[in-house]
Design a protein around this motif. Structure first.
Motif, mmCIF file in Angstrom:
data_model
loop_
_atom_site.group_PDB
_atom_site.id
_atom_site.type_symbol
_atom_site.label_atom_id
_atom_site.label_comp_id
_atom_site.label_asym_id
_atom_site.label_seq_id
_atom_site.Cartn_x
_atom_site.Cartn_y
_atom_site.Cartn_z
ATOM 1 N N UNK A 198 0.822 -1.208 0.000
ATOM 2 C CA UNK A 198 0.000 0.000 0.000
ATOM 3 C C UNK A 198 0.858 1.262 0.000
ATOM 4 N N UNK A 199 2.021 1.219 0.676
ATOM 5 C CA UNK A 199 2.902 2.378 0.688
ATOM 6 C C UNK A 199 3.457 2.703 -0.688
ATOM 7 N N UNK A 200 3.591 1.716 -1.562
ATOM 8 C CA UNK A 200 4.094 1.960 -2.918
ATOM 9 C C UNK A 200 3.095 2.821 -3.703
ATOM 10 N N UNK B 2 1.932 10.584 -4.301
ATOM 11 C CA UNK B 2 2.667 11.775 -3.872
ATOM 12 C C UNK B 2 3.549 12.306 -5.001
ATOM 13 N N UNK B 3 4.190 11.425 -5.745
ATOM 14 C CA UNK B 3 5.055 11.833 -6.852
ATOM 15 C C UNK B 3 4.258 12.555 -7.938
ATOM 16 N N UNK C 81 1.423 14.071 -7.537
ATOM 17 C CA UNK C 81 0.948 15.338 -6.969
ATOM 18 C C UNK C 81 2.033 16.407 -7.048
ATOM 19 N N UNK C 82 3.293 16.017 -6.769
ATOM 20 C CA UNK C 82 4.401 16.970 -6.886
ATOM 21 C C UNK C 82 4.586 17.413 -8.342
ATOM 22 N N UNK C 83 4.456 16.482 -9.277
ATOM 23 C CA UNK C 83 4.600 16.837 -10.690
ATOM 24 C C UNK C 83 3.539 17.846 -11.112
ATOM 25 N N UNK C 84 2.336 17.674 -10.601
ATOM 26 C CA UNK C 84 1.274 18.639 -10.934
ATOM 27 C C UNK C 84 1.548 20.006 -10.332
ATOM 28 N N UNK C 85 2.145 20.016 -9.140
ATOM 29 C CA UNK C 85 2.425 21.281 -8.455
ATOM 30 C C UNK C 85 3.604 22.015 -9.084
ATOM 31 N N UNK C 86 4.672 21.302 -9.378
ATOM 32 C CA UNK C 86 5.888 21.930 -9.897
ATOM 33 C C UNK C 86 5.827 22.196 -11.396
ATOM 34 N N UNK C 87 5.060 21.400 -12.110
ATOM 35 C CA UNK C 87 4.997 21.551 -13.565
ATOM 36 C C UNK C 87 6.222 21.026 -14.286
ATOM 37 N N UNK C 88 7.074 20.244 -13.610
ATOM 38 C CA UNK C 88 8.281 19.709 -14.238
ATOM 39 C C UNK C 88 7.947 18.739 -15.370
ATOM 40 N N UNK C 89 6.863 18.033 -15.236
ATOM 41 C CA UNK C 89 6.416 17.108 -16.277
ATOM 42 C C UNK C 89 4.909 16.953 -16.181
ATOM 43 N N UNK C 90 4.357 16.326 -17.189
ATOM 44 C CA UNK C 90 2.922 16.080 -17.196
ATOM 45 C C UNK C 90 2.593 14.969 -16.199
ATOM 46 N N UNK C 91 1.735 15.228 -15.212
ATOM 47 C CA UNK C 91 1.411 14.180 -14.249
ATOM 48 C C UNK C 91 0.567 13.086 -14.889
ATOM 49 N N UNK C 92 0.630 11.899 -14.304
ATOM 50 C CA UNK C 92 -0.159 10.762 -14.773
ATOM 51 C C UNK C 92 -1.525 10.805 -14.109
ATOM 52 N N UNK C 93 -2.557 10.736 -14.934
ATOM 53 C CA UNK C 93 -3.918 10.777 -14.410
ATOM 54 C C UNK C 93 -4.290 9.428 -13.811
ATOM 55 N N UNK C 94 -4.865 9.448 -12.628
ATOM 56 C CA UNK C 94 -5.243 8.216 -11.948
ATOM 57 C C UNK C 94 -6.625 7.765 -12.431
ATOM 58 N N UNK C 95 -6.661 7.202 -13.638
ATOM 59 C CA UNK C 95 -7.931 6.809 -14.230
ATOM 60 C C UNK C 95 -8.512 5.558 -13.596
ATOM 61 N N UNK D 154 -13.327 -3.286 -9.572
ATOM 62 C CA UNK D 154 -12.886 -1.895 -9.760
ATOM 63 C C UNK D 154 -11.488 -1.675 -9.179
ATOM 64 N N UNK D 155 -10.700 -0.863 -9.871
ATOM 65 C CA UNK D 155 -9.389 -0.449 -9.368
ATOM 66 C C UNK D 155 -9.035 0.873 -10.043
ATOM 67 N N UNK D 156 -7.790 1.333 -9.879
ATOM 68 C CA UNK D 156 -7.378 2.579 -10.523
ATOM 69 C C UNK D 156 -5.939 2.454 -11.029
ATOM 70 N N UNK D 157 -5.494 3.486 -11.749
ATOM 71 C CA UNK D 157 -4.197 3.410 -12.423
ATOM 72 C C UNK D 157 -3.034 3.420 -11.445
ATOM 73 N N UNK D 158 -3.143 4.150 -10.345
ATOM 74 C CA UNK D 158 -2.054 4.159 -9.362
ATOM 75 C C UNK D 158 -1.869 2.773 -8.749
#
Length: 368
Positions: free
Chosen positions: A99-101, A107-108, A110-124, A151-155
């Motif tokens: 679960x920690x993975x 978290x990674x 979320x940081x990408x979305x905040x910093x704009x360093x790269x396009x974040x991956x959408x958790x579809x 049901x599950x998600x991309x993360x």
């Protein structure tokens, strides 16, 4: 030369003829029996060494993949009404040690979305495979497939793909939860991927082969099926809740090749599992009714919805020998997405027949 020498020579010649006449056939028969028994013993030893391997992944000469064909042989299509999909209500949860993975991934991104360093991956929202069961109809032996999803998600999928990551006790998800002798038995949280893969053949008998984009998270840069589309709960869920696999395939054809349902025929050939990555696929064959390879390329040049998923599309004559040589090219053989070679083989069998395809494949392998 003395008379004794001549006599000895004549006697030796006569005895040689007599020996050859009396014993040549007997000697040949004995030698033949020895060779046959030796060959039988070798085959017996080889067979015993391979016992217990009821499930083997797809291979073609020197090309070995992790694709396990679970249902379907390409010879006849699996009817849409023979596929029964059920979705459970309970969402997938990872075990505590994994679960920690998922939290790290969240978290990674979320940081990408905040910093704009790269396009974040959408958790579809996605589907996990809880199980797949097959039966046969009693009268005509047609396959019946029962697919159970959760049901599950991309993360969660990204976390579960870390099959060889060490947990605190030193075990890995692969060593703890998977048994190579029972490839169809796996917990649903390790199987958070189900996709459709389609072999598209044009009206002028060309197979479209795509190369995945470098930005995709799964198998970037590898050569793959003509169309690859993952199931998405937010798009593919029907009024009854369960997705329709043929409808997902039609969505993939539209989004990746700008093709509409009236422009092709569609056949479901098989259900296949990538045992190395625990990713499931429904393998389809699509034949364009009137559109040639040049016309398809022209159509795609005017825009497709998911252009970023593919960086290249090549066209190969849809003949067994040509496709086999293409699969085994030195610059391709180690660059295939795991499920693609089995898909192309099954599509060839569906069109040309198993005996013809396997004969052409064997000839191509011998000529390497």
């Amino acid at each position: 030369m003395s008379g004794i020498d001549v006599g000895n020579g004549v006697l030796g010649a006569v005895l040689g003829v007599v020996f050859a006449t009396l014993f040549q056939q007997w000697t040949q028969d004995v030698w033949f029996r020895i060779r046959r028994r030796s060959a039988g013993a070798v085959r017996s030893l080889t067979y015993r060494e391979r016992e217990g391997s009821a499930w083997s992944t797809f291979s073609l000469g020197p090309l070995h993949t992790s694709a396990l064909v679970v249902e379907g042989d390409g010879d006849r299509a699996i009817a849409p009404e023979s596929v029964h999909v059920r979705v459970g209500a309970e969402e997938i949860e990872l075990p505590a040690e994994m679960a920690g993975w998922r939290a790290e991934i969240e978290a990674e991104e979320s940081r990408a979305e905040t910093t704009g360093d790269r396009m974040p991956v959408w958790n579809g929202p996605r589907y996990a495979v809880e199980g797949l069961d097959t039966t046969r109809t009693p009268l005509d032996e047609q396959p019946e497939v029962h697919l159970r999803l959760r049901p599950t998600d991309y993360y969660t999928f990204l976390a579960a793909q870390q099959l060889d990551r060490r947990m605190p006790d030193g075990a890995t998800p692969r060593s703890r939860y998977l048994d190579t002798e029972r490839p169809l038995e796996a917990p649903a949280f390790l199987q958070c991927s189900f996709a459709v893969n389609i072999a598209v053949v044009t009206a002028d008998h060309l197979l479209a082969v795509s190369r995945r984009g470098d930005r995709v998270r799964s198998a970037p840069g590898l050569w793959n099926s003509s169309v690859n589309e993952g199931l998405a709960r937010n798009i593919d869920a029907t009024a009854l809740g369960a997705p329709d696999l043929h409808a997902v395939a039609r969505r993939g054809m539209r989004e990746e090749m700008a093709l509409e349902p009236h422009e092709y025929t569609l056949a479901l050939l098989a259900f296949v599992l990538d045992v190395e990555r625990r990713q499931w696929s429904a393998h389809f064959y699509a034949r364009l009714k009137d559109m040639t390879g040049d016309q398809l390329q022209s159509r795609m040049s005017r825009g497709v919805a998911d252009r970023w998923e593919h960086q290249t599309v090549e066209y190969v004559p849809f003949r067994s020998a040509d496709v086999t040589r293409y699969l085994l090219r030195p610059d391709r053989i180690h660059r295939w997405a795991p499920l693609a070679p089995a898909l192309f083989h099954l599509a060839l069998v569906h069109v040309h027949g198993r005996a013809s395809v396997e004969r052409a494949e064997a000839q191509a392998v011998r000529r390497l």
